[in-house]
Design a protein around this motif. Structure first.
Motif, PDB file in Angstrom:
ATOM      1  N   ARG A 115       2.559  -6.235  -0.629  1.00 58.07           N
ATOM      2  CA  ARG A 115       4.474  -6.122  -1.849  1.00 58.07           C
ATOM      3  C   ARG A 115       4.313  -6.872  -2.698  1.00 58.07           C
ATOM      4  O   ARG A 115       3.551  -8.402  -2.632  1.00 58.07           O
ATOM      5  CB  ARG A 115       5.421  -6.011  -0.437  1.00 58.07           C
ATOM      6  N   LEU A 116       4.962  -7.119  -3.978  1.00 57.02           N
ATOM      7  CA  LEU A 116       5.636  -7.807  -4.109  1.00 57.02           C
ATOM      8  C   LEU A 116       6.463  -9.002  -3.942  1.00 57.02           C
ATOM      9  O   LEU A 116       8.068  -7.965  -3.607  1.00 57.02           O
ATOM     10  CB  LEU A 116       5.582  -6.610  -6.107  1.00 57.02           C
ATOM     11  N   ARG A 120       4.307 -13.499  -6.170  1.00 60.79           N
ATOM     12  CA  ARG A 120       3.463 -13.526  -5.208  1.00 60.79           C
ATOM     13  C   ARG A 120       3.213 -12.205  -5.170  1.00 60.79           C
ATOM     14  O   ARG A 120       3.889 -11.975  -5.207  1.00 60.79           O
ATOM     15  CB  ARG A 120       4.254 -14.518  -4.240  1.00 60.79           C
ATOM     16  N   ILE A 121       2.964 -11.845  -4.346  1.00 60.02           N
ATOM     17  CA  ILE A 121       2.007 -10.708  -3.672  1.00 60.02           C
ATOM     18  C   ILE A 121       1.430 -10.820  -2.491  1.00 60.02           C
ATOM     19  O   ILE A 121       1.018 -11.669  -2.008  1.00 60.02           O
ATOM     20  CB  ILE A 121       1.151  -9.757  -4.848  1.00 60.02           C
ATOM     21  N   LEU A 122       1.888 -10.075  -1.586  1.00 65.26           N
ATOM     22  CA  LEU A 122       2.055 -10.207   0.049  1.00 65.26           C
ATOM     23  C   LEU A 122       1.402  -9.410   0.931  1.00 65.26           C
ATOM     24  O   LEU A 122       1.924  -8.292   0.108  1.00 65.26           O
ATOM     25  CB  LEU A 122       3.453 -10.970   0.661  1.00 65.26           C
ATOM     26  N   THR A 127      -2.065 -14.682   0.646  1.00 67.93           N
ATOM     27  CA  THR A 127      -1.246 -14.383   0.198  1.00 67.93           C
ATOM     28  C   THR A 127      -1.737 -14.597  -1.398  1.00 67.93           C
ATOM     29  O   THR A 127      -3.274 -15.452  -1.911  1.00 67.93           O
ATOM     30  CB  THR A 127      -0.221 -15.399  -0.286  1.00 67.93           C
ATOM     31  N   PHE A 128      -1.553 -13.694  -3.196  1.00 67.51           N
ATOM     32  CA  PHE A 128      -1.828 -14.002  -3.687  1.00 67.51           C
ATOM     33  C   PHE A 128      -0.465 -14.707  -4.686  1.00 67.51           C
ATOM     34  O   PHE A 128       0.493 -13.943  -4.967  1.00 67.51           O
ATOM     35  CB  PHE A 128      -1.780 -13.072  -4.857  1.00 67.51           C
ATOM     36  N   GLU A 236       8.905 -11.821 -18.225  1.00 64.99           N
ATOM     37  CA  GLU A 236       8.628 -10.927 -17.368  1.00 64.99           C
ATOM     38  C   GLU A 236       7.440 -11.125 -16.304  1.00 64.99           C
ATOM     39  O   GLU A 236       6.386 -11.521 -16.346  1.00 64.99           O
ATOM     40  CB  GLU A 236       8.163  -9.881 -18.473  1.00 64.99           C
ATOM     41  N   LEU A 237       8.030 -10.002 -15.255  1.00 64.04           N
ATOM     42  CA  LEU A 237       6.940  -9.769 -14.074  1.00 64.04           C
ATOM     43  C   LEU A 237       7.026  -8.050 -13.869  1.00 64.04           C
ATOM     44  O   LEU A 237       7.780  -7.135 -14.268  1.00 64.04           O
ATOM     45  CB  LEU A 237       7.266 -10.619 -13.206  1.00 64.04           C
ATOM     46  N   PRO A 238       6.253  -8.148 -13.905  1.00 67.96           N
ATOM     47  CA  PRO A 238       5.606  -6.008 -12.461  1.00 67.96           C
ATOM     48  C   PRO A 238       6.511  -5.843 -12.343  1.00 67.96           C
ATOM     49  O   PRO A 238       6.768  -6.865 -10.815  1.00 67.96           O
ATOM     50  CB  PRO A 238       4.142  -6.472 -11.843  1.00 67.96           C
ATOM     51  N   ASP A 239       6.952  -5.183 -11.452  1.00 71.73           N
ATOM     52  CA  ASP A 239       8.353  -4.017 -10.945  1.00 71.73           C
ATOM     53  C   ASP A 239       7.175  -3.801 -10.071  1.00 71.73           C
ATOM     54  O   ASP A 239       8.624  -3.575  -9.449  1.00 71.73           O
ATOM     55  CB  ASP A 239       9.129  -3.523 -11.756  1.00 71.73           C
TER      56      ASP A 239
END
Length: 268
Positions: A115-116, A120-122, A127-128, A236-239
């Motif tokens: 999940r975003l 971060r992407i968890l 964790t990214f 901006e971030l990916p949604d």
């Protein structure tokens, strides 16, 4: 994407030449400065006026910083430069540009449990974190040396074979992204769509895509040694994770065609 795009289509080996209509056609302060630099004969290595316009203001400012400094000219604030339309690949090739929807990479099912969360992407076991451009002091020793090569394999197939093209570009992109992160330019990467379109444009014009990408990579390393770069050019971030794909176990790339985001595993 934009900085790489400028270098990809600006590598002619000859300085761009400013004609008398340059200033008259300039629409922004950065474009006017470009014309001044060219008029003073300090534009060696800059792209043509048309290619210069295809880049975002922040990249235009970066391209002009060195020549302007040598001439004692001030670079305008890129943040105040009016927005311009996105570049059109059709302007640089006689062949129609592929539809963006068709050039999107297949999204990885392996991200279904992730999940975003902001930058971060968890994921359950990893964790990214969104990777910025990094200063040279944070890079591994030797990554900016001439012998550090991008090393893409040259294309040798039939460009009308879409399956083969996608397979080739997928492998090439999986190498390109980690190498850009390695030299501290994770926030200056091309989306897969831009990568695909650059391949089609260059190969259609008789230019070896792998060779041009190598030239671009070498120039980026040279510039990185002498020019400071911003950590990020936007907030901006990916949604949604539907925009994302994993390059390998350590890197995830998200893009909405216009913007690219690279996330790197924190504990790698």
């Amino acid at each position: 994407m934009a900085l790489t795009w400028a270098l990809l289509f600006g590598l002619t080996g000859q300085p761009a030449v400013a004609d008398e209509s340059c200033l008259q056609s300039a629409r922004t302060d950065l474009e006017r400065l470009y014309c001044e630099v060219m008029a003073e004969g300090a534009g060696r290595g800059l792209p043509s006026q048309a290619d210069f316009r295809r880049n975002e203001p922040q990249v235009q400012a970066l391209l002009l910083r060195g020549p302007a400094r040598r001439l004692g000219l001030q670079v305008p604030d890129a943040g105040r430069t009016p927005e311009r339309s996105k570049p059109s690949v059709e302007a640089t090739t006689t062949e129609p540009a592929p539809e963006p929807a068709e050039t999107q990479p297949v999204r990885a099912a392996g991200l279904s449990d992730c999940r975003l969360s902001g930058e971060r992407i968890l994921c359950p076991d990893r964790t990214f974190e969104l990777v910025p451009n990094r200063p040279n002091r944070e890079l591994a020793p030797g990554v900016l040396a001439p012998d550090n090569r991008l090393g893409l394999r040259a294309w040798e197939g039939d460009r009308t074979n879409e399956t083969a093209v996608r397979r080739y570009l997928s492998d090439a992109y999986d190498r390109y992204i980690p190498k850009m992160v390695e030299i501290g330019l994770g926030a200056n990467t091309m989306s897969f769509t831009a990568f695909y379109n650059a391949f089609q444009t260059l190969e259609a014009g008789g230019v070896n895509f792998a060779d041009r990408m190598e030239q671009t990579f070498q120039l980026l390393k040279q510039d990185k040694q002498s020019l400071a770069v911003k950590a990020r050019y936007h907030s901006e971030l990916p949604d949604t994770l539907t925009l994302c794909d994993d390059i390998n176990r350590d890197i995830i790339v998200c893009d909405n065609v216009a913007t690219n985001w690279v996330f790197v595993r924190q504990d790698r």
